[in-house]
Design an enzyme around this catalytic site. Structure first.
Site, PDB file in Angstrom:
ATOM      1  N   ASP A  60       3.543  12.281  10.612  1.00  0.00           N
ATOM      2  CA  ASP A  60       2.089  12.123  10.663  1.00  0.00           C
ATOM      3  C   ASP A  60       1.527  12.210  12.079  1.00  0.00           C
ATOM      4  O   ASP A  60       0.542  11.550  12.419  1.00  0.00           O
ATOM      5  CB  ASP A  60       1.674  10.788  10.009  1.00  0.00           C
ATOM      6  CG  ASP A  60       2.228  10.673   8.606  1.00  0.00           C
ATOM      7  OD1 ASP A  60       2.284  11.701   7.920  1.00  0.00           O
ATOM      8  OD2 ASP A  60       2.630   9.572   8.212  1.00  0.00           O
TER       9      ASP A  60
ATOM     10  N   LYS B  31       1.007  17.526  12.657  1.00  0.00           N
ATOM     11  CA  LYS B  31       1.678  18.840  12.608  1.00  0.00           C
ATOM     12  C   LYS B  31       0.807  19.860  11.885  1.00  0.00           C
ATOM     13  O   LYS B  31       0.742  21.022  12.276  1.00  0.00           O
ATOM     14  CB  LYS B  31       3.041  18.722  11.891  1.00  0.00           C
ATOM     15  CG  LYS B  31       4.018  17.807  12.600  1.00  0.00           C
ATOM     16  CD  LYS B  31       5.313  17.662  11.835  1.00  0.00           C
ATOM     17  CE  LYS B  31       5.180  16.876  10.556  1.00  0.00           C
ATOM     18  NZ  LYS B  31       4.876  15.438  10.732  1.00  0.00           N
TER      19      LYS B  31
ATOM     20  N   GLY C  90       2.722  15.066   3.966  1.00  0.00           N
ATOM     21  CA  GLY C  90       1.283  15.041   3.729  1.00  0.00           C
ATOM     22  C   GLY C  90       0.603  15.488   5.003  1.00  0.00           C
ATOM     23  O   GLY C  90       0.677  14.811   6.014  1.00  0.00           O
ATOM     24  N   HIS C  91       0.027  16.677   4.972  1.00  0.00           N
ATOM     25  CA  HIS C  91      -0.625  17.213   6.166  1.00  0.00           C
ATOM     26  C   HIS C  91      -2.118  17.340   5.894  1.00  0.00           C
ATOM     27  O   HIS C  91      -2.512  17.971   4.919  1.00  0.00           O
ATOM     28  CB  HIS C  91      -0.084  18.601   6.521  1.00  0.00           C
ATOM     29  CG  HIS C  91       1.399  18.660   6.640  1.00  0.00           C
ATOM     30  ND1 HIS C  91       2.121  17.829   7.467  1.00  0.00           N
ATOM     31  CD2 HIS C  91       2.315  19.453   6.026  1.00  0.00           C
ATOM     32  CE1 HIS C  91       3.405  18.125   7.374  1.00  0.00           C
ATOM     33  NE2 HIS C  91       3.545  19.103   6.498  1.00  0.00           N
TER      34      HIS C  91
ATOM     35  N   GLN D  25       8.089  15.898   8.027  1.00  0.00           N
ATOM     36  CA  GLN D  25       8.664  14.677   8.598  1.00  0.00           C
ATOM     37  C   GLN D  25       8.831  14.816  10.121  1.00  0.00           C
ATOM     38  O   GLN D  25       8.058  15.521  10.736  1.00  0.00           O
ATOM     39  CB  GLN D  25       9.987  14.298   7.903  1.00  0.00           C
ATOM     40  CG  GLN D  25       9.810  13.938   6.433  1.00  0.00           C
ATOM     41  CD  GLN D  25       9.575  15.128   5.538  1.00  0.00           C
ATOM     42  OE1 GLN D  25      10.318  16.097   5.564  1.00  0.00           O
ATOM     43  NE2 GLN D  25       8.534  15.096   4.735  1.00  0.00           N
TER      44      GLN D  25
HETATM   45  P1  GDP Z   1       1.151  15.599   9.763  1.00  0.00           P
HETATM   46  O1  GDP Z   1       1.861  15.043   8.581  1.00  0.00           O
HETATM   47  O2  GDP Z   1       1.985  15.588  11.000  1.00  0.00           O
HETATM   48  O3  GDP Z   1       0.559  16.950   9.502  1.00  0.00           O
HETATM   49  O4  GDP Z   1      -0.061  14.614  10.084  1.00  0.00           O
HETATM   50  P2  GDP Z   1      -1.064  13.932   9.023  1.00  0.00           P
HETATM   51  O5  GDP Z   1      -2.030  14.959   8.545  1.00  0.00           O
HETATM   52  O6  GDP Z   1      -0.312  13.150   8.009  1.00  0.00           O
HETATM   53  O7  GDP Z   1      -1.779  12.856   9.950  1.00  0.00           O
HETATM   54  C1  GDP Z   1      -2.497  13.219  11.083  1.00  0.00           C
HETATM   55  C2  GDP Z   1      -3.969  12.808  10.931  1.00  0.00           C
HETATM   56  O8  GDP Z   1      -4.599  12.842  12.174  1.00  0.00           O
HETATM   57  C3  GDP Z   1      -4.764  13.742  10.041  1.00  0.00           C
HETATM   58  O9  GDP Z   1      -5.724  12.976   9.342  1.00  0.00           O
HETATM   59  C4  GDP Z   1      -5.455  14.680  11.042  1.00  0.00           C
HETATM   60  O10 GDP Z   1      -6.681  15.198  10.558  1.00  0.00           O
HETATM   61  C5  GDP Z   1      -5.695  13.743  12.175  1.00  0.00           C
HETATM   62  N1  GDP Z   1      -5.677  14.334  13.519  1.00  0.00           N
HETATM   63  C6  GDP Z   1      -4.848  15.296  14.015  1.00  0.00           C
HETATM   64  N2  GDP Z   1      -5.074  15.484  15.337  1.00  0.00           N
HETATM   65  C7  GDP Z   1      -6.049  14.610  15.680  1.00  0.00           C
HETATM   66  C8  GDP Z   1      -6.698  14.292  16.930  1.00  0.00           C
HETATM   67  O11 GDP Z   1      -6.396  14.824  17.984  1.00  0.00           O
HETATM   68  N3  GDP Z   1      -7.653  13.302  16.885  1.00  0.00           N
HETATM   69  C9  GDP Z   1      -7.998  12.655  15.728  1.00  0.00           C
HETATM   70  N4  GDP Z   1      -8.934  11.698  15.777  1.00  0.00           N
HETATM   71  N5  GDP Z   1      -7.411  12.932  14.553  1.00  0.00           N
HETATM   72  C10 GDP Z   1      -6.452  13.886  14.538  1.00  0.00           C
HETATM   73  P1  IMO Z   2       4.873  14.239   7.181  1.00  0.00           P
HETATM   74  O1  IMO Z   2       5.413  15.632   7.020  1.00  0.00           O
HETATM   75  C1  IMO Z   2       5.720   9.966   7.345  1.00  0.00           C
HETATM   76  C2  IMO Z   2       9.225   8.573   5.090  1.00  0.00           C
HETATM   77  C3  IMO Z   2       8.993   7.672   3.882  1.00  0.00           C
HETATM   78  C4  IMO Z   2      10.262   6.835   3.930  1.00  0.00           C
HETATM   79  C5  IMO Z   2      11.318   7.864   4.374  1.00  0.00           C
HETATM   80  C6  IMO Z   2      12.116   8.467   3.219  1.00  0.00           C
HETATM   81  O2  IMO Z   2       3.513  14.043   6.588  1.00  0.00           O
HETATM   82  O3  IMO Z   2       4.979  13.786   8.594  1.00  0.00           O
HETATM   83  P2  IMO Z   2      11.536  10.240   1.345  1.00  0.00           P
HETATM   84  O4  IMO Z   2      10.510  10.210   0.248  1.00  0.00           O
HETATM   85  O5  IMO Z   2      11.404  11.392   2.272  1.00  0.00           O
HETATM   86  O6  IMO Z   2      12.928  10.085   0.830  1.00  0.00           O
HETATM   87  O7  IMO Z   2      11.236   8.906   2.194  1.00  0.00           O
HETATM   88  O8  IMO Z   2      10.612   8.875   5.052  1.00  0.00           O
HETATM   89  N1  IMO Z   2       8.493   9.854   5.050  1.00  0.00           N
HETATM   90  C7  IMO Z   2       7.429  10.130   5.824  1.00  0.00           C
HETATM   91  N2  IMO Z   2       6.750   9.360   6.697  1.00  0.00           N
HETATM   92  N3  IMO Z   2       5.372  11.248   7.177  1.00  0.00           N
HETATM   93  C8  IMO Z   2       6.062  12.041   6.327  1.00  0.00           C
HETATM   94  O9  IMO Z   2       5.847  13.372   6.229  1.00  0.00           O
HETATM   95  C9  IMO Z   2       7.121  11.484   5.562  1.00  0.00           C
HETATM   96  N4  IMO Z   2       7.980  11.966   4.644  1.00  0.00           N
HETATM   97  C10 IMO Z   2       8.816  10.959   4.359  1.00  0.00           C
HETATM   98  O10 IMO Z   2       7.843   6.878   4.059  1.00  0.00           O
HETATM   99  O11 IMO Z   2      10.188   5.865   4.931  1.00  0.00           O
HETATM  100 MG    MG Z   3       1.686  13.477   7.225  1.00  0.00          MG
END
Ligand code: GDP
Ligand code: IMO
Ligand code: MG
Length: 429
Positions: free
Chosen positions: A13, A16, A40-41, A223
């Site tokens: 998170d 990416k 979850g992106h 991840q």
């Molecule tokens: P991922 O799993 O690595 O793709 O990241 P997630 O989407 O799960 O979580 C990142 C969150 O941060 C998302 O809600 C993005 O919209 C938000 N985000 C990404 N870059 C920035 C930033 O530079 N500033 C802010 N405020 N939000 C950001």
């Molecule tokens: P993105 O791509 C954050 C965590 C779960 C748990 C562990 C194992 O959005 O960064 P799993 O279901 O993969 O067997 O769970 O990994 N986990 C993540 N945490 N971001 C993710 O993906 C994750 N995918 C799995 O919360 O601790």
């Molecule tokens: Mg994510």
């Protein structure tokens, strides 16, 4: 510069999805090489928010060919739902390619994921419950079902029988659940086959040909480094290789074709699920980061655990991934703090550790050693160049850069596609 790998530097998170989207107009292929719909992106384009789980973030870019590589585990029902959701919003998903060798997540994998977590009780991992671990376990145990098996009914039936042989005993006798019928699974998988067929390909070959033709291929990890099954905080990890090397095994493209490794580092740290997290905050400041940063899981909705930036982790990410460039995200969230603590080393039972302890007990005992940097109060979300950032903010970025040992090329100051400061072109400089 054709082969670029993009990974998460912390526990996921980091942003990416947004970083991939940022490069979307300039790459020809975006390949997801590990994980499944545990990811979850969130990508925000012109104020519109898209949540992607199984599909590579590149699917939102009109000229990108999105690829699901052999290293991914695919829940085909979820795949179709995600495609339907995007189709309804006018996103063209017709270019999607899926490796014939990718493994399939079936309902017995999701069931087993949930019951084993329940059985683990206090020792649970806190998985996303999407069947990821059981599907990868079957792959390694050589009783997995691959996408290509859907096109040979007799082989498919034999494989499902083999997989369910032992699992049904476990479900009945240990977990007190009903047995799963072979027919039920075979029929469900066969029902997916026609719609999936045009997407199924030898993606390793296609990617190799694309690279030969000088195309830009971006390999996007799900991840992150500390959730990697080999290099993360085992056993509190996911079941795939989320580090840069996973891009090769998970796509069939060799290391000699990777030219650059971009790691995404959030300006603070978060973690979902169980496991050690040295800089975790349990106070108002942790709540501040969760609220201001909207740190709630995209996949499960769980509140994310929050803490200060840990540059021991950042340094480790640089080393195990071979990072050439960092994208530092969510710097805007740190605005308004008097002092910004940055963890630079650990105290483990009185001994200073500058590198990640190899011993898990040491990591569980690690107490962060902080340096406190002066904060800034100016709203930085409208800054688009390095010079516009307040001096204390620049000093923070330079300090982090020095600690993690690789340059910070892009800085995120908001969730939108344009809310970035580019210091070095990620594809050129
Ligand atoms: P991922 O799993 O690595 O793709 O990241 P997630 O989407 O799960 O979580 C990142 C969150 O941060 C998302 O809600 C993005 O919209 C938000 N985000 C990404 N870059 C920035 C930033 O530079 N500033 C802010 N405020 N939000 C950001
Ligand atoms: P993105 O791509 C954050 C965590 C779960 C748990 C562990 C194992 O959005 O960064 P799993 O279901 O993969 O067997 O769970 O990994 N986990 C993540 N945490 N971001 C993710 O993906 C994750 N995918 C799995 O919360 O601790
Ligand atoms: Mg994510």
């Amino acid at each position: 510069m054709p082969g670029i790998v993009l990974v998460g530097a912390q526990w996921g998170d980091e942003g990416k999805g947004k970083a991939t989207d940022l490069l979307g107009d300039r790459v020809d292929y975006v390949v997801k090489f590990n994980g499944g719909n545990n990811a979850g992106h969130t990508v925000v384009i012109e104020g519109e928010k898209y949540a992607l789980h199984l599909l590579p973030s590149g699917i939102l870019s009109p000229n990108v060919v999105p690829v699901i590589g052999n290293g991914v585990v695919v829940d085909i029902g979820v795949l179709f739902e995600e495609l339907d959701g995007l189709d309804k919003r006018g996103v063209d998903t017709s270019r999607l390619r899926i490796s014939a060798n990718a493994h399939v997540i079936t309902s017995y994998h999701t069931t087993l994921d949930k019951v084993t977590e329940r059985f683990l009780g206090k020792r649970r991992i806190g998985t996303t419950g999407r069947g990821i671990g059981p599907a990868y376990a079957d792959k390694m145990n050589r009783v997995g079902i691959r996408v290509q098996d859907l096109y040979d009914e007799s082989i498919l039936r034999q494989k499902v029988e083999a997989a369910l042989d032992v699992k049904n005993q476990m479900l009945l006798k240990i977990y007190n659940r009903r047995a799963i019928e072979v027919d039920e699974i075979v029929e469900e998988l066969l029902s997916y086959a026609p719609r999936l067929k045009p997407m199924v390909a030898d993606t390793s070959l296609e990617l190799s040909q694309a690279l030969d033709a000088g195309k830009n291929v971006l390999f996007e990890a799900g991840q992150a480094t500390l959730l990697d099954v080999d290099h993360g905080t085992y056993p509190y990890v996911t079941s795939s290789n989320a580090v840069s090397a996973g891009a090769c095994t998970g796509s069939g493209v060799p290391p000699t074709r990777v030219d650059r490794v971009i790691a995404i580092l959030k300006a603070y740290a978060t973690r979902v699920g169980e496991g050690p997290f040295p800089t975790e905050l349990h106070d108002d400041q942790g709540e501040f980061l969760r609220k201001t940063g909207a740190e709630f899981g995209v996949t499960t909705g769980r509140p994310r655990r929050t803490g200060w930036l840990d540059t021991v982790v950042g340094r480790y990410a640089t080393r195990v991934n071979g990072v050439t460039d960092f994208v530092l995200t969510k710097l805007d969230i740190l605005t308004g703090l008097d002092k910004v603590p940055v963890c630079v080393a650990y105290d483990v039972d009185g001994v200073r550790h500058d590198e990640m302890p190899v011993n898990q007990t040491d990591f569980h005992h690690a107490k962060p050693i902080y340096e406190e940097l002066p904060g800034w109060w100016e709203d930085i979300s409208n800054c688009r160049s390095w010079d516009e950032l307040p001096a204390t903010c620049q000093a923070y970025v330079e300090f982090v850069e020095q600690q993690i040992g690789a340059r910070i090329s892009v800085i995120g100051v908001g969730p939108g596609r344009d809310e970035v400061i580019v210091r070095h072109d990620l594809l050129k400089d």
